[in-house]
Design an enzyme around this catalytic site. Structure first.
Site, short mmCIF file in Angstrom:
data_model
loop_
_atom_site.label_atom_id
_atom_site.label_comp_id
_atom_site.label_asym_id
_atom_site.label_seq_id
_atom_site.Cartn_x
_atom_site.Cartn_y
_atom_site.Cartn_z
N MET A 67 -0.16 2.40 3.97
CA MET A 67 0.59 1.26 3.46
C MET A 67 -0.26 0.31 2.61
O MET A 67 -0.14 -0.91 2.72
CB MET A 67 1.25 0.51 4.62
CG MET A 67 2.14 1.38 5.49
SD MET A 67 3.45 2.26 4.60
CE MET A 67 4.67 0.96 4.50
N ARG A 68 -1.09 0.86 1.76
CA ARG A 68 -1.86 0.05 0.82
C ARG A 68 -1.51 0.49 -0.59
O ARG A 68 -1.34 1.68 -0.86
CB ARG A 68 -3.37 0.25 1.01
CG ARG A 68 -3.89 -0.13 2.35
CD ARG A 68 -3.93 -1.61 2.59
NE ARG A 68 -4.69 -2.33 1.58
CZ ARG A 68 -4.65 -3.66 1.44
NH1 ARG A 68 -3.88 -4.40 2.22
NH2 ARG A 68 -5.37 -4.26 0.51
N ILE A 69 -1.41 -0.49 -1.49
CA ILE A 69 -1.23 -0.15 -2.90
C ILE A 69 -2.59 0.26 -3.45
O ILE A 69 -3.58 -0.45 -3.27
CB ILE A 69 -0.66 -1.36 -3.68
CG1 ILE A 69 0.76 -1.65 -3.18
CG2 ILE A 69 -0.67 -1.09 -5.17
CD1 ILE A 69 1.38 -2.90 -3.75
N LEU A 70 -2.62 1.42 -4.08
CA LEU A 70 -3.89 1.95 -4.58
C LEU A 70 -4.12 1.53 -6.03
O LEU A 70 -3.17 1.43 -6.81
CB LEU A 70 -3.88 3.48 -4.47
CG LEU A 70 -3.83 4.00 -3.02
CD1 LEU A 70 -3.42 5.47 -2.98
CD2 LEU A 70 -5.15 3.77 -2.32
N HIS A 130 7.81 8.97 1.08
CA HIS A 130 8.46 7.67 1.04
C HIS A 130 9.87 7.81 1.62
O HIS A 130 10.61 8.72 1.24
CB HIS A 130 8.53 7.16 -0.40
CG HIS A 130 9.17 5.81 -0.50
ND1 HIS A 130 8.50 4.64 -0.15
CD2 HIS A 130 10.42 5.43 -0.86
CE1 HIS A 130 9.32 3.62 -0.31
NE2 HIS A 130 10.48 4.07 -0.73
N THR A 178 1.55 8.44 -8.83
CA THR A 178 1.09 7.95 -10.13
C THR A 178 0.78 6.46 -9.95
O THR A 178 0.96 5.92 -8.85
CB THR A 178 2.18 8.13 -11.20
OG1 THR A 178 3.35 7.41 -10.79
CG2 THR A 178 2.53 9.60 -11.39
N GLU A 205 2.39 3.98 -10.85
CA GLU A 205 3.57 3.16 -10.56
C GLU A 205 3.98 3.39 -9.10
O GLU A 205 4.19 4.54 -8.68
CB GLU A 205 4.72 3.55 -11.50
CG GLU A 205 5.79 2.50 -11.56
CD GLU A 205 6.89 2.87 -12.55
OE1 GLU A 205 7.95 2.23 -12.49
OE2 GLU A 205 6.69 3.80 -13.36
N ASP A 249 5.54 4.18 -5.70
CA ASP A 249 6.68 4.98 -5.23
C ASP A 249 7.44 5.65 -6.39
O ASP A 249 8.67 5.78 -6.34
CB ASP A 249 7.63 4.15 -4.36
CG ASP A 249 6.95 3.67 -3.09
OD1 ASP A 249 6.06 4.38 -2.60
OD2 ASP A 249 7.32 2.60 -2.58
C1 GAR Z 1 7.09 6.99 7.45
O1 GAR Z 1 8.45 6.74 7.61
C2 GAR Z 1 6.74 7.07 5.97
O2 GAR Z 1 7.74 7.68 5.20
C3 GAR Z 1 6.61 5.62 5.62
O3 GAR Z 1 5.92 5.05 6.72
C4 GAR Z 1 6.26 5.79 7.90
C5 GAR Z 1 4.97 6.20 8.57
O4 GAR Z 1 5.21 6.80 9.82
N1 GAR Z 1 5.89 5.44 4.39
C6 GAR Z 1 6.16 4.48 3.51
O5 GAR Z 1 7.00 3.63 3.68
C7 GAR Z 1 5.30 4.50 2.26
N2 GAR Z 1 5.88 3.74 1.20
P1 GAR Z 1 4.05 7.62 10.54
O6 GAR Z 1 2.81 6.74 10.53
O7 GAR Z 1 4.56 7.80 11.95
O8 GAR Z 1 3.85 8.90 9.81
#
Ligand code: GAR
Length: 202
Positions: A98-101, A117, A149, A151, A153
């Site tokens: 959950m970090r923007i790269l 996603h 990429t 941008e 998601d």
């Molecule tokens: C998952 O639902 C994944 O799709 C989401 O975080 C959750 C992680 O669950 N990712 C995003 O929202 C990225 N934008 P997990 O740690 O149990 O795999």
């Protein structure tokens, strides 16, 4: 052997699903690929404890690069790249990372960087995807595996799955239904990438 490095921030259930699929579906034998390491930006991530538990059985390295210890996004990404490059990855997998790269980081792994996603991209990039889908009156919710990429998601779509949105769904119940699909879809998309070496991500 093609090394796969997985980046996590949270519960790590997608990471665990990928590790289990690699073992169950004999990725080493079939694709010459293995999960080499799991790297988290949070020491307290539940997924990290899970990865450590899996590490012994599967020979997977674990590392933490705590983003809070770095003054800038660039400095964090540089340290992250160092931890990742220690395993010479053929594929870098974002699994609830959950970090923007930074563009520099994304460019460094261009063609070998994928993300999952929880929405039917290009709809609902960003956070709170399930609540936004419910609020919009969507009849289905989804999950997308895509190339990363610069941008957020966005990027070419590799695989998607859909589930129904039920009348009494909350964001939590919908997230659970989508997550079950994620655990099927992500390993399948990675196996597809590994099996088709001519289909390199660009
Ligand atoms: C998952 O639902 C994944 O799709 C989401 O975080 C959750 C992680 O669950 N990712 C995003 O929202 C990225 N934008 P997990 O740690 O149990 O795999």
């Amino acid at each position: 052997m093609k090394n796969i490095v997985i980046l996590i921030s949270g519960g790590g259930s997608n990471m665990a699903a990928i590790v289990r699929a690699a073992e169950r579906d004999r990725w080493a034998e079939r694709f010459g690929a293995r999960i080499a390491a799991v790297v988290s930006n949070k020491a307290e991530a539940g997924g990290l404890a899970l990865a450590k538990a899996l590490a012994k059985a599967h020979g997977i390295a674990t590392a933490v690069v705590p983003h809070k210890e770095f003054p800038t996004r660039e400095a964090f990404d540089e340290a992250l790249a160092k931890a990742v490059d220690a395993h010479a990855p053929a594929l870098l997998v974002l699994a609830g990372f959950m970090r923007i790269l930074t563009p520099g980081f994304v460019g460094r792994y261009a063609g070998r960087l994928v993300n999952i996603h929880p929405s039917l991209l290009p709809a609902f990039p960003g956070l709170n995807t399930h609540q936004r889908a419910i609020d919009a009156g969507c009849k289905v919710a989804s999950v997308t595996v895509h190339q990363v990429t610069t941008e957020l998601d966005h990027g070419p779509i590799l695989a998607q799955a859909v589930v129904p949105v039920l009348p009494d769904d909350t964001a939590a119940t919908l997230a659970g239904r989508v997550l079950a699909q994620e655990h099927q879809l992500y390993p399948r998309a990675i196996a597809g990438w590994l099996s088709d070496t001519s289909c390199h991500i660009r």
